[in-house]
Design a protein around this motif. Sequence first.
Motif, PDB file in Angstrom:
ATOM      1  N   LYS A   1      14.745 -54.540 -34.177  1.00  0.00           N
ATOM      2  CA  LYS A   1      13.818 -53.746 -34.557  1.00  0.00           C
ATOM      3  C   LYS A   1      13.179 -53.297 -32.698  1.00  0.00           C
ATOM      4  N   PRO A   2      11.905 -52.772 -32.966  1.00  0.00           N
ATOM      5  CA  PRO A   2      11.243 -52.901 -31.659  1.00  0.00           C
ATOM      6  C   PRO A   2      10.664 -54.110 -31.529  1.00  0.00           C
ATOM      7  N   LYS A   3      10.994 -54.500 -29.846  1.00  0.00           N
ATOM      8  CA  LYS A   3      10.561 -55.836 -29.259  1.00  0.00           C
ATOM      9  C   LYS A   3       9.358 -55.867 -29.744  1.00  0.00           C
ATOM     10  N   GLU A   4       7.685 -55.382 -29.405  1.00  0.00           N
ATOM     11  CA  GLU A   4       6.465 -55.909 -30.235  1.00  0.00           C
ATOM     12  C   GLU A   4       6.303 -55.793 -31.238  1.00  0.00           C
ATOM     13  N   LEU A   5       7.145 -55.830 -32.259  1.00  0.00           N
ATOM     14  CA  LEU A   5       6.976 -55.806 -33.790  1.00  0.00           C
ATOM     15  C   LEU A   5       8.014 -57.087 -33.694  1.00  0.00           C
ATOM     16  N   ARG A   6       8.495 -57.561 -33.101  1.00  0.00           N
ATOM     17  CA  ARG A   6       9.701 -58.975 -32.985  1.00  0.00           C
ATOM     18  C   ARG A   6       8.673 -59.658 -34.261  1.00  0.00           C
ATOM     19  N   PRO A   7       7.845 -60.106 -33.546  1.00  0.00           N
ATOM     20  CA  PRO A   7       7.122 -61.404 -33.570  1.00  0.00           C
ATOM     21  C   PRO A   7       6.193 -61.415 -35.081  1.00  0.00           C
ATOM     22  N   TYR A   8       6.198 -60.432 -35.907  1.00  0.00           N
ATOM     23  CA  TYR A   8       5.690 -59.525 -37.378  1.00  0.00           C
ATOM     24  C   TYR A   8       6.815 -59.625 -37.827  1.00  0.00           C
ATOM     25  N   LEU A   9       8.247 -59.797 -37.846  1.00  0.00           N
ATOM     26  CA  LEU A   9       9.161 -59.933 -38.961  1.00  0.00           C
ATOM     27  C   LEU A   9       9.675 -60.447 -39.635  1.00  0.00           C
ATOM     28  N   THR A  10       9.617 -60.917 -41.443  1.00  0.00           N
ATOM     29  CA  THR A  10       9.293 -61.627 -42.303  1.00  0.00           C
ATOM     30  C   THR A  10      11.378 -61.737 -42.576  1.00  0.00           C
ATOM     31  N   THR A  11      10.883 -62.919 -42.937  1.00  0.00           N
ATOM     32  CA  THR A  11      12.446 -63.263 -43.614  1.00  0.00           C
ATOM     33  C   THR A  11      12.456 -63.411 -44.624  1.00  0.00           C
TER      34      THR A  11
ATOM     35  N   GLU B   1      18.822 -73.051 -40.164  1.00  0.00           N
ATOM     36  CA  GLU B   1      19.405 -72.517 -39.303  1.00  0.00           C
ATOM     37  C   GLU B   1      17.837 -71.522 -39.092  1.00  0.00           C
ATOM     38  N   LEU B   2      17.436 -71.230 -40.070  1.00  0.00           N
ATOM     39  CA  LEU B   2      15.728 -69.737 -39.692  1.00  0.00           C
ATOM     40  C   LEU B   2      15.286 -70.036 -38.336  1.00  0.00           C
ATOM     41  N   ARG B   3      14.692 -71.793 -38.417  1.00  0.00           N
ATOM     42  CA  ARG B   3      13.879 -72.705 -37.451  1.00  0.00           C
ATOM     43  C   ARG B   3      14.814 -72.566 -36.622  1.00  0.00           C
ATOM     44  N   SER B   4      16.116 -72.825 -36.224  1.00  0.00           N
ATOM     45  CA  SER B   4      16.326 -72.643 -35.252  1.00  0.00           C
ATOM     46  C   SER B   4      16.426 -71.478 -34.126  1.00  0.00           C
ATOM     47  N   VAL B   5      16.182 -70.213 -35.025  1.00  0.00           N
ATOM     48  CA  VAL B   5      16.077 -69.055 -34.185  1.00  0.00           C
ATOM     49  C   VAL B   5      14.741 -69.003 -33.905  1.00  0.00           C
ATOM     50  N   ARG B   6      13.775 -69.637 -34.839  1.00  0.00           N
ATOM     51  CA  ARG B   6      11.992 -69.328 -34.503  1.00  0.00           C
ATOM     52  C   ARG B   6      11.597 -68.674 -35.874  1.00  0.00           C
ATOM     53  N   MET B   7      12.849 -68.271 -36.655  1.00  0.00           N
ATOM     54  CA  MET B   7      12.285 -67.847 -37.904  1.00  0.00           C
ATOM     55  C   MET B   7      11.275 -67.823 -38.931  1.00  0.00           C
ATOM     56  N   LEU B   8      10.303 -68.229 -38.657  1.00  0.00           N
ATOM     57  CA  LEU B   8       9.020 -68.822 -38.964  1.00  0.00           C
ATOM     58  C   LEU B   8       8.308 -68.988 -40.326  1.00  0.00           C
TER      59      LEU B   8
ATOM     60  N   LEU C   1       5.228 -57.667 -50.371  1.00  0.00           N
ATOM     61  CA  LEU C   1       5.336 -57.065 -48.577  1.00  0.00           C
ATOM     62  C   LEU C   1       4.503 -56.053 -48.558  1.00  0.00           C
ATOM     63  N   ASP C   2       3.748 -55.881 -47.333  1.00  0.00           N
ATOM     64  CA  ASP C   2       3.854 -54.778 -46.725  1.00  0.00           C
ATOM     65  C   ASP C   2       4.094 -53.631 -46.722  1.00  0.00           C
ATOM     66  N   LYS C   3       5.549 -54.226 -44.816  1.00  0.00           N
ATOM     67  CA  LYS C   3       6.203 -53.398 -45.026  1.00  0.00           C
ATOM     68  C   LYS C   3       7.638 -53.883 -45.520  1.00  0.00           C
ATOM     69  N   LYS C   4       7.990 -53.109 -45.626  1.00  0.00           N
ATOM     70  CA  LYS C   4       9.346 -53.883 -46.572  1.00  0.00           C
ATOM     71  C   LYS C   4      10.556 -53.434 -45.383  1.00  0.00           C
ATOM     72  N   ASN C   5      10.233 -52.201 -43.959  1.00  0.00           N
ATOM     73  CA  ASN C   5      10.947 -52.324 -43.105  1.00  0.00           C
ATOM     74  C   ASN C   5      10.831 -53.495 -41.434  1.00  0.00           C
ATOM     75  N   MET C   6      10.643 -54.188 -42.037  1.00  0.00           N
ATOM     76  CA  MET C   6       9.962 -56.165 -41.207  1.00  0.00           C
ATOM     77  C   MET C   6      10.215 -56.841 -41.875  1.00  0.00           C
ATOM     78  N   VAL C   7      11.006 -56.953 -42.696  1.00  0.00           N
ATOM     79  CA  VAL C   7      11.982 -57.618 -43.945  1.00  0.00           C
ATOM     80  C   VAL C   7      13.472 -57.777 -43.022  1.00  0.00           C
TER      81      VAL C   7
END
Length: 159
Positions: A107-117, A136-143, A57-63
């Motif tokens: 997390k900042p609003k503009e970076l939320r779509p790039y979050l990874t679980t 549970e992750l699908r119900s929050v749209r964390m795909l 993973l490139d960005k560890k702070n987005m995980v």
Amino acid sequence: MSIFKNKQKATLPVISTASLPDIVFMLLFFFMVATVMRKDTLIVKNELPYADQIEKLDKKNMVIHIYAGKPSSRYKNVGTEARVQLNDKFADIREIKPFVLEEMKSKPKELRPYLTTALKVDKNTKMGLVGDIKNELRSVRMLKINYTTRSGDAIKNLE
């Protein structure tokens, strides 16, 4: 007329300690920079499976990390069934949704779509628990889900 002087009065020179604070602060700074702080303390057994095709993973702070596995030997009073760990505590499956939403808000609003679980699941954990976590992750749209593994031959998982 004495050619030889009495050397008994000669003393050792004083050692200068002026540079001592500089050395101490330099060592302190080195260890502050070189030390990696662990974010979470593992309370579940987390022997990761092997995989031969992995990507870093490139960005560890987005995980967002979710751990799953049997409780470690210090927590045998909780039981022997596989459990979910969020941050530094055991959690129920129903607690994943509020946890992920809270992490997203931090997390900042503009970076939320790039979050990874990242799911760090013990290799002996049943897939039913992993399926429940994914629901549970699908119900929050964390795909975007990453399964954290160790590098190696996948055949070692059968041993």
